[in-house]
Design an enzyme around this catalytic site. Structure first.
Site, PDB file in Angstrom:
ATOM      1  N   HIS A 265       0.837  -1.203   0.000  1.00  0.00           N
ATOM      2  CA  HIS A 265       0.000   0.000   0.000  1.00  0.00           C
ATOM      3  C   HIS A 265       0.872   1.253   0.000  1.00  0.00           C
ATOM      4  O   HIS A 265       0.692   2.160  -0.826  1.00  0.00           O
ATOM      5  CB  HIS A 265      -0.909  -0.034   1.231  1.00  0.00           C
ATOM      6  CG  HIS A 265      -1.768   1.186   1.405  1.00  0.00           C
ATOM      7  ND1 HIS A 265      -3.134   1.153   1.291  1.00  0.00           N
ATOM      8  CD2 HIS A 265      -1.454   2.473   1.719  1.00  0.00           C
ATOM      9  CE1 HIS A 265      -3.630   2.363   1.517  1.00  0.00           C
ATOM     10  NE2 HIS A 265      -2.623   3.179   1.785  1.00  0.00           N
ATOM     11  N   GLU A 266       1.827   1.299   0.913  1.00  0.00           N
ATOM     12  CA  GLU A 266       2.680   2.481   1.011  1.00  0.00           C
ATOM     13  C   GLU A 266       3.678   2.565  -0.141  1.00  0.00           C
ATOM     14  O   GLU A 266       4.050   3.655  -0.571  1.00  0.00           O
ATOM     15  CB  GLU A 266       3.408   2.483   2.362  1.00  0.00           C
ATOM     16  CG  GLU A 266       2.484   2.599   3.556  1.00  0.00           C
ATOM     17  CD  GLU A 266       1.534   3.788   3.452  1.00  0.00           C
ATOM     18  OE1 GLU A 266       1.937   4.855   2.935  1.00  0.00           O
ATOM     19  OE2 GLU A 266       0.372   3.648   3.867  1.00  0.00           O
TER      20      GLU A 266
ATOM     21  N   HIS B 129       1.978   4.367  -2.917  1.00  0.00           N
ATOM     22  CA  HIS B 129       2.022   5.821  -2.717  1.00  0.00           C
ATOM     23  C   HIS B 129       3.393   6.372  -3.122  1.00  0.00           C
ATOM     24  O   HIS B 129       3.483   7.377  -3.841  1.00  0.00           O
ATOM     25  CB  HIS B 129       1.780   6.161  -1.245  1.00  0.00           C
ATOM     26  CG  HIS B 129       0.361   6.040  -0.792  1.00  0.00           C
ATOM     27  ND1 HIS B 129      -0.700   6.581  -1.475  1.00  0.00           N
ATOM     28  CD2 HIS B 129      -0.172   5.443   0.314  1.00  0.00           C
ATOM     29  CE1 HIS B 129      -1.827   6.330  -0.831  1.00  0.00           C
ATOM     30  NE2 HIS B 129      -1.532   5.641   0.256  1.00  0.00           N
TER      31      HIS B 129
END
Length: 275
Positions: free
Chosen positions: A61-62, A65
C-alpha cells in the site's frame, strides 16, 4: 526570495526490496504452507499467516504511494528508502505497523497503517496529487480481488458442522487455510472501504484535498491528525459501524467469500482464546 526544491540523487539500490520485507514475505509464505498442511499448532499458523499477510499488504500500500510520488516528480522518496518496501522507514513505525496489527488481531478490521511522506512541492498537478493518494487503497482493492479468486472459481469448499460441544467443526480439503484466506481478503476489503472514505487524515480525504481552495486545505490539514480517531470512534460507538460492516460483507458476498469462513478465520487467528 522564492524557495526552489532541489532534486536529490536516486540511490542505486532504491528499488531493491529490503531484508525486512523479504523476511516478512518469507514468514507469510511458510506460514501459508504450514496452515495448508496443518503443521504443528494450526491456530498459530493461521495467526502468522494473517498477520504477516496484512503486513505485506501494508508495505505494498505504502509502496504504491511512494512509487506514484516518484513517477510524479518527488525523487526524494527514493532517498528516504520508501521504495524498498521497508515498514521501518515509515514516519512512525509504532502507529504505522504496531497499531494496525493490534487492531487486526483484536478487532478484525483493516486499520489504515503506514505513512510515507511525499514532498508535494515537486508535484505540479492536482490530478497527480490525487492519484498519489488513490493508488494506496486501489492496491488494497487489487489484493482483495486476487485473494478472492479461489472463492470465485469454486475453491475453498469448506463443510461446517455443529459439534456436540456447541463448536463449529470444519471438514473438507485444507479448511483452516481457506478460512484464513477469507479473513485476509476481508481485511483487504475493510482497508479499501475505510481508505476511500473522504475523511481528513485518510487517503480518501487526501484524494479530494488538492481540489480545495488554499483556505479549505489549511483547515482540512488541521483536522487531519484527528480525522481517523473520530471515524474510529464512530465505527465502534454509532450506527455507522453497522452500515460499514454491512457494506463490507456485501462486497464479500459479491466476491463469493462466505461470511462464516471469515468469522472462523478471525477466530482461529486468536489462538490464545481457544484450544
Amino acid at each position: 526570495m522564492t524557495y526552489e526544491p532541489v532534486y536529490t540523487r536516486t540511490p542505486r539500490n532504491a528499488f531493491v526490496p529490503s531484508p525486512v520485507f523479504v523476511g516478512i514475505l518469507a514468514v507469510f509464505v511458510v506460514s501459508g504452507w504450514m496452515t495448508w498442511a496443518r503443521f504443528g499448532n494450526v491456530r498459530v499458523d493461521v495467526f502468522l499467516f494473517i498477520v504477516t499477510g496484512w503486513l505485506v499488504s501494508l508495505c505494498l500500500h505504502e509502496y504504491a504511494h511512494a512509487l506514484a510520488g516518484f513517477v510524479s516528480g518527488d525523487k526524494t522518496v527514493a532517498e528516504r528508502g520508501y521504495l524498498r518496501l521497508n515498514p521501518l522507514k515509515y514516519t512512525n513505525p509504532l502507529l504505522s505497523i504496531v497499531l494496525p496489527v493490534v487492531v487486526v488481531v483484536l478487532g478484525g478490521i483493516g486499520l489504515p497503517g503506514g505513512a510515507v511522506w511525499i514532498d508535494h512541492r515537486y508535484i505540479n498537478s492536482k490530478v497527480k496529487d490525487s492519484l498519489i493518494s488513490a493508488v494506496g487503497p486501489l492496491t488494497n482493492v487489487v489484493l482483495a480481488l486476487l485473494l478472492s479468486v479461489p472463492f470465485l472459481i469454486g475453491f475453498g469448499d469448506v463443510h461446517l458442522a455443529l459439534l456436540p460441544t456447541g463448536e463449529v467443526g470444519l471438514s473438507g480439503a485444507h479448511p483452516q487455510f481457506w478460512c484464513a484466506l477469507a479473513a485476509l481478503a476481508f481485511l483487504q476489503i475493510t482497508a479499501s472501504v475505510l481508505n476511500f472514505i473522504p475523511v481528513p487524515g485518510l487517503d480518501g480525504g487526501s484524494i479530494i484535498a488538492p481540489w480545495m481552495s488554499p483556505a479549505y486545505q489549511r483547515a482540512w490539514s488541521l483536522f487531519a491528525p484527528y480525522g481517523f480517531i473520530l471515524l474510529f470512534l464512530a465505527l465502534w460507538q454509532t450506527r455507522l459501524g453497522d452500515w460499514f460492516f454491512q457494506a463490507v460483507y456485501w462486497i464479500g458476498d459479491l466476491l463469493s467469500i462466505d461470511r462464516t469462513l471469515i468469522q472462523i478465520g478471525l477466530e482461529l487467528m486468536r489462538f490464545w482464546s481457544g484450544s
